[in-house]
Design an enzyme around this catalytic site. Structure first.
Site, PDB file in Angstrom:
ATOM      1  N   GLU A 210      66.840  70.651  22.329  1.00  0.00           N
ATOM      2  CA  GLU A 210      66.165  71.051  22.505  1.00  0.00           C
ATOM      3  C   GLU A 210      66.097  71.055  23.622  1.00  0.00           C
ATOM      4  O   GLU A 210      65.916  69.854  24.575  1.00  0.00           O
ATOM      5  CB  GLU A 210      64.661  70.509  22.541  1.00  0.00           C
ATOM      6  CG  GLU A 210      63.937  70.916  20.539  1.00  0.00           C
ATOM      7  CD  GLU A 210      63.618  72.377  20.186  1.00  0.00           C
ATOM      8  OE1 GLU A 210      62.598  72.965  21.826  1.00  0.00           O
ATOM      9  OE2 GLU A 210      63.392  72.547  19.347  1.00  0.00           O
ATOM     10  N   CYS A 244      58.994  71.123  30.029  1.00  0.00           N
ATOM     11  CA  CYS A 244      60.272  71.852  29.921  1.00  0.00           C
ATOM     12  C   CYS A 244      59.512  73.345  29.621  1.00  0.00           C
ATOM     13  O   CYS A 244      61.133  73.878  30.334  1.00  0.00           O
ATOM     14  CB  CYS A 244      60.529  71.210  28.715  1.00  0.00           C
ATOM     15  SG  CYS A 244      59.228  71.288  26.738  1.00  0.00           S
TER      16      CYS A 244
END
Ligand code: NAD
Length: 456
Positions: A210, A244
């Site tokens: 991720e 993010c």
């Protein structure tokens, strides 16, 4: 300190007892985790405040409450996720039935970053437990206060041979990565992602990565510019931009740019007041190194709003800048902080080309009322996940897989996809013993014409 190989041995032995195979037992573990988090809410919030200046609202919604949702969803859905899934059987295999049975992978490693240090350590853990694995959790050493609370929660909720926690920095990670795991779930930057993937290759360990990157946000003149401004400002400055999936740069249709920036300035004032450093709802930069990195992005740029900062308290104001040229660090690197470069376009194809000149982003946001424009971007661009007329919220829906594509990551999780990430899909054909049709056995002479009748 107990040796990492000893921890792994304990996990392997516990996994071999098959205790984790039992779905009720898994549900009990998830309930225990939730109960411990509930009991420690105040402590968790205090740690998040100490590490990132996170206000209680952000801490609850994006870290604690988010986990409650993931845990409750997993408890509710587990029977369905774990049930064998029956699939059709082709006639040439009859009489038989076929099904897929998910099974736990074994002992897995979860490595977490510092920006949502509680949630990003524990949400993958929830998925791994739901799927019946033993887990080693490695929080980020950079968010040290929260790492300690993560360790405390894990030690209170679980027996150490089921879930363990390893604290420390690169040295601890390096030691962990030498071990053979059955899966590694890594959240962090692409540089360390490569280190993880290389280490995993040694043991042929599957990985979920991720990662991050530069997530664009496109706005055209047909949208409601005031609402767009508020949603972009909210998504960009949540956690002081250290998200993010935060909009990394803004591409706005030239004729709407002035009004959008005006609305964005107003939104910053509305949300955080004239002096955001006094707002209890505005976070702080994680550390001095990242503060200096962010300051570097402002070199030779035109500041449209904000730009103020106080190094001693790691305060960095919500900042809008005129996008510098594409060779500048602000347009090359992931910003990961409260600076939003703004660039204009006249034709949508320019915006698309700008996005496609970079690697495929983790998130993409498009604000428009024009269906053609929406389809042009949503179908034309490859990205991990995103929103139309909103920012960030796609990751709050546990029914949507969350993950990147290309440089922004591999694999996905949340809800059922998290369960799948930590499961092996075992495929089984269950044949009846009679009749024992001889067609497939040698000698094959004269049989091919029968096979051809079925397989064409
Ligand atoms: P990072 O890659 O520096 O660190 C992540 C983890 O790796 C930490 O646990 C750290 O201790 C460990 N680590 C660091 N250096 C290592 C090394 N050399 N060898 C082995 N392990 C090492 O990431 P970060 O700075 O904590 O987080 C920021 C990045 O994470 C950004 O790029 C952001 O976009 C990304 N991110 C992605 C998601 C997502 O869900 N896709 C979520 C949050 C953050």
């Amino acid at each position: 300190m107990i040796e990492i190989s000893e921890i792994l041995r304990g996990h392997r032995e516990f996994f071999a007892t098959a205790t984790t195979r039992d779905l009720d037992w898994r549900r009990q573990q998830l309930r225990a985790l939730k109960a411990v988090i509930k009991a420690k809410e105040a402590k968790i919030m205090a740690a998040l405040h100490a590490d990132l200046g996170k206000g209680d609202f952000e801490a609850y919604t994006s870290e604690i409450g988010f986990l409650y949702e993931e845990i409750s969803h997993a408890i509710r859905e587990l029977d369905e996720w774990a049930a064998p899934r029956h699939v059709p059987t082709p006639i040439f295999l009859a009489p038989a039935r076929s099904y897929v049975r998910p099974e736990p992978l074994g002992v897995v490693l979860v490595m977490a970053p510092w920006n949502y240090p509680f949630q990003l350590a524990l949400a993958p853990l929830v998925a791994a437990i739901a799927a019946g694995n033993c887990v080693v959790v490695k929080p980020s050493e950079i968010s040290a206060k929260t790492a300690d609370v993560v360790a405390e929660v894990i030690r209170e909720a679980f027996t150490p041979s089921f879930v363990s926690v390893v604290l420390g920095g690169v040295e601890a990670s390096t030691e962990l990565l030498k071990q053979r795991f059955d899966h590694i779930f890594f959240t962090g930057g692409a540089a360390v992602g490569r280190v993880v993937l290389r280490a995993a290759a040694e043991h042929l360990t599957p990985v979920t990565l991720e990662l991050g990157g530069k997530s664009p946000c496109v706005v055209d003149a047909t949208t409601d510019l005031k609402v767009a401004a508020r949603r972009i400002v909210w998504g960009k400055f949540f956690n002081a931009g250290q998200t993010c999936v935060a909009p990394d740069y803004l591409l706005v249709e030239a004729r709407a740019a002035e009004a959008l920036v005006r609305h964005m300035r107003a939104a910053v004032r509305d949300f955080f007041g004239e002096d955001p450093s006094a707002s209890p709802d505005y976070g702080r930069i994680i550390n001095d190194r990242h503060f200096a990195r962010l300051e570097g992005f402002l070199d030779n740029t035109k500041i449209l709003h904000g730009g103020e900062r106080k190094r001693d308290s790691l305060y960095f104001a919500p900042t809008l800048i005129d996008a510098p040229d594409n060779k500048s660090p602000a347009m090359l690197e992931e910003i990961f902080g409260p600076i939003l470069p703004i660039k204009t376009w006249t034709h949508a194809a320019e915006a698309k080309a700008e996005i496609e000149s970079r690697s495929r982003p983790l998130a993409f946001y498009c604000f428009t009322r024009d269906d053609d424009m929406r389809d042009f971007f949503m179908e034309g661009i490859s990205f991990g996940g995103g929103c139309i007329n909103n920012t960030l919220v796609h990751l709050a829906n546990p029914h949507l897989p969350f993950g990147g594509v290309g440089e922004s990551g591999m694999g996905r999780y949340h809800g059922r996809d998290g369960f799948m990430a930590f499961s092996h899909q075992k495929s089984i054909v269950d044949s009846a013993l009679r009749p024992d049709i001889p067609l497939k056995y040698p000698p094959y002479k004269g049989r091919l014409k029968w096979i051809r009748a079925f397989v064409r």
